[in-house]
Write a protein that holds these residues in place. Structure first.
Motif, PDB file in Angstrom:
ATOM      1  N   ALA A  51       0.842  -1.201   0.000  1.00 27.87           N
ATOM      2  CA  ALA A  51       0.000   0.000   0.000  1.00 27.87           C
ATOM      3  C   ALA A  51       0.875   1.249   0.000  1.00 27.87           C
ATOM      4  N   SER A  52       0.475   2.208  -0.829  1.00 28.51           N
ATOM      5  CA  SER A  52       1.206   3.479  -0.881  1.00 28.51           C
ATOM      6  C   SER A  52       0.308   4.649  -0.496  1.00 28.51           C
ATOM      7  N   THR A  53      -0.942   4.334  -0.130  1.00 23.72           N
ATOM      8  CA  THR A  53      -1.866   5.368   0.349  1.00 23.72           C
ATOM      9  C   THR A  53      -2.552   4.851   1.604  1.00 23.72           C
ATOM     10  N   GLU A  54      -3.049   5.786   2.400  1.00 23.11           N
ATOM     11  CA  GLU A  54      -3.775   5.395   3.605  1.00 23.11           C
ATOM     12  C   GLU A  54      -5.026   4.594   3.258  1.00 23.11           C
ATOM     13  N   ALA A  55      -5.703   4.978   2.177  1.00 20.59           N
ATOM     14  CA  ALA A  55      -6.922   4.266   1.771  1.00 20.59           C
ATOM     15  C   ALA A  55      -6.612   2.812   1.424  1.00 20.59           C
ATOM     16  N   ALA A  56      -5.524   2.593   0.696  1.00 21.81           N
ATOM     17  CA  ALA A  56      -5.140   1.227   0.329  1.00 21.81           C
ATOM     18  C   ALA A  56      -4.747   0.424   1.562  1.00 21.81           C
ATOM     19  N   PHE A  90       5.354   9.677  12.072  1.00 24.73           N
ATOM     20  CA  PHE A  90       4.654   9.120  13.229  1.00 24.73           C
ATOM     21  C   PHE A  90       3.332   9.827  13.515  1.00 24.73           C
ATOM     22  N   LEU A  91       3.269  11.139  13.370  1.00 27.17           N
ATOM     23  CA  LEU A  91       2.014  11.839  13.666  1.00 27.17           C
ATOM     24  C   LEU A  91       0.908  11.415  12.702  1.00 27.17           C
ATOM     25  N   ASP A  92       1.255  11.233  11.426  1.00 24.06           N
ATOM     26  CA  ASP A  92       0.267  10.725  10.465  1.00 24.06           C
ATOM     27  C   ASP A  92      -0.159   9.307  10.852  1.00 24.06           C
ATOM     28  N   TYR A  93       0.815   8.496  11.217  1.00 19.86           N
ATOM     29  CA  TYR A  93       0.549   7.123  11.646  1.00 19.86           C
ATOM     30  C   TYR A  93      -0.385   7.118  12.861  1.00 19.86           C
ATOM     31  N   SER A  99      -8.652   5.646  12.460  1.00 20.92           N
ATOM     32  CA  SER A  99      -9.326   4.971  11.344  1.00 20.92           C
ATOM     33  C   SER A  99      -9.268   3.461  11.511  1.00 20.92           C
ATOM     34  N   ALA A 100      -8.137   2.964  11.993  1.00 14.80           N
ATOM     35  CA  ALA A 100      -7.999   1.523  12.221  1.00 14.80           C
ATOM     36  C   ALA A 100      -8.998   1.047  13.271  1.00 14.80           C
TER      37      ALA A 100
END
Length: 187
Positions: A51-56, A90-93, A99-100
């Motif tokens: 995956a290269s996007t959050e959606a994927a 990390f902040l994006d993660y 969402s998870a």
């Protein structure tokens, strides 16, 4: 190099890094006293995501949650979804974890499965980036750890003092230090 000009990710090398981290840090330092049993029984699934996007990634997380739900624990007790191409910050993660958790709930798996978090730059709230306790949740690559709550409950019930694990882990990584931790995970 990939078509985008960024270096291609070597899935085998990423998996080797994760395996070394599990064997040397998670099990070797006994950061998780419950990990060795499922590791030696080969009940840990490691998936290196493309995956290269959050959606994927969220879509793949859903697939892995359903696979874990539908597979006997004797076959797969836990899954590590390693995602080297997305959520490197990390902040994006950390934001993605909401969402998870929402996905777990929308799949009606809350109370059955949960997602734990590991990241190369993990930082607990109220700590500085260099504080040693952050090492307890630092992995070589961003990783979502899918866990069965029933397995956690059984392991905790059988462990003499589960509340002491966090304090012991902080003492262990503090004694080792950041440089010692880095050396531990080096090839």
């Amino acid at each position: 190099m990939s078509d985008t000009g960024t270096p291609a990710i070597d899935d085998a090398a990423v998996e080797a890094d994760i395996r070394r981290w599990i064997e040397r840090a998670v099990i070797g330092l006994n950061l998780c006293p419950f990990a060795k049993a499922v590791w030696v029984k080969q009940q840990v699934r490691i998936v290196v995501s493309d995956a290269s996007t959050e959606a994927a990634l969220l879509e793949q997380l859903g697939e892995e949650l359903l696979l874990l739900r539908d597979t006997p624990a004797e076959t797969i007790d836990t899954t590590l979804l390693v995602h080297p191409q997305v959520l490197e910050d990390f902040l994006d993660y950390n934001d993605f974890l909401e969402s998870a958790d929402a996905l777990v709930e929308s799949l009606e798996l809350d109370g059955e499965l949960q997602v734990a978090s590991f990241h190369p730059h993990y930082q607990f709230a109220g700590t500085a980036p260099e504080d040693p306790e952050n090492l307890t949740n630092r992995a070589p690559w961003p990783t979502l750890h899918l866990l069965r709550e029933a397995s956690i409950d059984r392991a905790v019930a059988a462990y003499p003092d589960p509340d002491a694990i966090i304090e012991r882990n902080i003492a262990t990584v503090t004694a080792l230090g950041a440089e010692g931790y880095r050396k531990l995970l080096a090839e």
